[in-house]
Motif scaffolding. Structure first.
Motif, mmCIF file in Angstrom:
data_model
loop_
_atom_site.group_PDB
_atom_site.id
_atom_site.type_symbol
_atom_site.label_atom_id
_atom_site.label_comp_id
_atom_site.label_asym_id
_atom_site.label_seq_id
_atom_site.Cartn_x
_atom_site.Cartn_y
_atom_site.Cartn_z
ATOM 1 N N SER A 247 0.747 -1.398 -0.136
ATOM 2 C CA SER A 247 -0.180 -0.086 0.069
ATOM 3 C C SER A 247 0.683 1.132 -0.094
ATOM 4 O O SER A 247 0.346 2.199 -0.694
ATOM 5 C CB SER A 247 -0.837 -0.002 1.236
ATOM 6 O OG SER A 247 -1.717 -1.181 1.083
ATOM 7 N N GLN A 248 2.167 1.095 0.905
ATOM 8 C CA GLN A 248 2.775 2.534 0.680
ATOM 9 C C GLN A 248 3.519 2.593 -0.518
ATOM 10 O O GLN A 248 3.437 3.728 -1.040
ATOM 11 C CB GLN A 248 3.931 2.072 1.808
ATOM 12 C CG GLN A 248 4.846 3.504 1.869
ATOM 13 C CD GLN A 248 4.399 4.669 2.133
ATOM 14 O OE1 GLN A 248 3.267 4.883 3.348
ATOM 15 N NE2 GLN A 248 4.212 5.752 1.478
ATOM 16 N N ALA A 249 3.795 1.782 -1.303
ATOM 17 C CA ALA A 249 4.340 1.750 -2.766
ATOM 18 C C ALA A 249 3.290 2.286 -3.345
ATOM 19 O O ALA A 249 3.610 3.122 -4.518
ATOM 20 C CB ALA A 249 5.108 0.574 -3.242
ATOM 21 N N VAL A 250 2.169 1.810 -3.384
ATOM 22 C CA VAL A 250 1.099 2.156 -4.348
ATOM 23 C C VAL A 250 0.974 3.894 -4.030
ATOM 24 O O VAL A 250 0.629 4.617 -5.078
ATOM 25 C CB VAL A 250 -0.078 1.547 -4.305
ATOM 26 C CG1 VAL A 250 -1.370 1.937 -4.927
ATOM 27 C CG2 VAL A 250 0.170 0.078 -4.539
ATOM 28 N N ALA A 251 0.788 4.165 -2.894
ATOM 29 C CA ALA A 251 0.687 5.604 -2.364
ATOM 30 C C ALA A 251 1.675 6.487 -2.956
ATOM 31 O O ALA A 251 1.144 7.380 -3.253
ATOM 32 C CB ALA A 251 0.707 5.462 -0.962
ATOM 33 N N ASN A 252 2.877 5.718 -3.039
ATOM 34 C CA ASN A 252 3.910 6.646 -3.638
ATOM 35 C C ASN A 252 3.683 6.999 -5.268
ATOM 36 O O ASN A 252 4.118 7.747 -5.821
ATOM 37 C CB ASN A 252 5.350 5.887 -3.591
ATOM 38 C CG ASN A 252 5.860 6.106 -2.258
ATOM 39 O OD1 ASN A 252 5.305 6.739 -1.309
ATOM 40 N ND2 ASN A 252 6.656 4.977 -1.626
ATOM 41 N N ILE A 253 3.081 5.872 -6.047
ATOM 42 C CA ILE A 253 2.557 6.230 -7.407
ATOM 43 C C ILE A 253 1.609 7.434 -7.433
ATOM 44 O O ILE A 253 2.033 8.251 -8.115
ATOM 45 C CB ILE A 253 1.825 5.109 -7.901
ATOM 46 C CG1 ILE A 253 2.643 3.879 -8.260
ATOM 47 C CG2 ILE A 253 1.078 5.321 -9.215
ATOM 48 C CD1 ILE A 253 2.080 2.590 -8.685
ATOM 49 N N PHE A 254 0.656 7.378 -6.467
ATOM 50 C CA PHE A 254 -0.369 8.418 -6.445
ATOM 51 C C PHE A 254 0.494 9.977 -6.195
ATOM 52 O O PHE A 254 0.006 10.758 -6.646
ATOM 53 C CB PHE A 254 -1.394 8.379 -5.671
ATOM 54 C CG PHE A 254 -2.500 7.200 -5.810
ATOM 55 C CD1 PHE A 254 -3.539 7.653 -6.708
ATOM 56 C CD2 PHE A 254 -2.522 5.963 -5.244
ATOM 57 C CE1 PHE A 254 -4.263 6.711 -7.266
ATOM 58 C CE2 PHE A 254 -3.227 4.931 -5.632
ATOM 59 C CZ PHE A 254 -4.417 5.369 -6.705
#
Length: 316
Positions: free
Chosen positions: A42-49
């Protein structure tokens, strides 16, 4: 110094480790370059956003390398598997019901009970997914609402060092994002026109594919925002040669005079492949104050081209 890496066995392993460790890797697909992260992180995906400046209510496509992975993530049926076997790997994305409410997938799915998923048709993308051994969440590798990238250089110019690695795979051959279809009901619904023509899906299914523009305030798939794929310059569409203004950089289609021609022979496949690259070139022309694009037929890949340029030209 850029963070663009030539694709080798060594850089592939490095990129896969970056994905596993929660980093961001931009990589080529047949459609456009994707900004990838571990879909379960989830943190990596948040970094995409964060890197894209993308609203978190806009779901991301998760990329897989094997059809069998579907069974672990989503609900399937005969239609889903038949479409996957026919068109994957390729520019077709499915919206499917999630198999279970895995909390680690909530952000990549924007909290929806559905998951958006595809198998890209590019050797580097498939190698990266298999080596990382996780589904890779990957929207287009550019700032939100700007022109999608079809080269590694486009990625660097848009995101710079917000991404850990950019794997260079040359020019993307399709050039527009994947077609997205909703398979959560008995009717097949087109949510986003893209690199696979609606007519090809209909021919295979032997039934009509319904059209939906979706809700831009609560999108069920990528590509439904009203303003998207936009150049830095104001853009007009469906502009005939005689209606072009002196201060406009004119992108044409067919046998006409223009600054850049998507396809002099009126080939929609060629036009789709050139679209984003030409829009990048157009916005760099400092002597022009706006962009004009000639009419494009609403058939085949023309449906996807018109979708992109309509959103690129949107203004409130």
């Amino acid at each position: 110094m850029t963070n663009i890496y030539t694709y080798t066995h060594t850089t592939l392993k490095q990129a896969a480790e970056t994905i596993k460790n929660g980093g961001l890797v931009a990589f080529p697909t047949e459609t456009v370059y994707g900004l990838g992260a571990n879909a379960f992180n989830s943190q990596a995906v948040a970094n995409i956003f964060a890197a894209k400046g993308r609203p978190s209510f806009n779901p991301l496509i998760s990329h897989i390398a094997e059809i069998d992975t579907l069974f672990d993530l989503v609900q399937t049926d005969e239609r889903v598997i038949a479409l996957a076997k026919q068109f994957w790997p390729g520019p077709l994305t499915f919206v499917l019901k999630r198999k279970e409410q895995n909390k680690s997938l909530d952000l990549v799915c924007a909290g929806l009970p559905t998951m958006t998923i595809r198998m890209p048709n590019h050797p580097i993308a498939l190698d990266l997914i298999r080596t990382a051994d996780v589904p890779i969440a990957a929207p287009s590798a550019n700032r939100s609402q700007t022109i999608s990238p079809t080269t590694a250089r486009h990625v660097f110019e848009s995101l710079g060092h917000k991404v850990n690695m950019i794997l260079d795979g040359g020019f993307c051959k399709v050039g527009v994002e994947s077609t997205i279809i909703d398979l959560t009901t008995s009717k097949t619904v087109l949510l986003r026109a893209g690199g696979l023509a609606k007519e090809d899906i209909e021919k295979f299914l032997n039934e009509e594919v319904l059209l939906s523009q979706g809700n831009p305030d609560l999108p069920s798939s990528p590509g439904q925002m009203l303003k998207h794929y936009a150049a830095k310059l104001p853009t007009r569409i469906n502009v005939k040669p005689e209606d072009k203004k002196d201060n406009e950089f004119y992108i044409g289609f067919g046998n006409i005079e223009c600054n850049l021609n998507l396809s002099p022979s009126s080939n929609l496949i060629e036009a789709a492949a050139n679209l984003f690259a030409y829009m990048h070139l157009a916005e760099e022309q400092s002597e022009y104050s706006s962009i004009a694009i000639s009419p494009i037929p609403q058939t085949g890949l023309g449906l996807a081209i018109n979708d992109r340029i309509r959103r690129a030209s949107y203004s409130k």
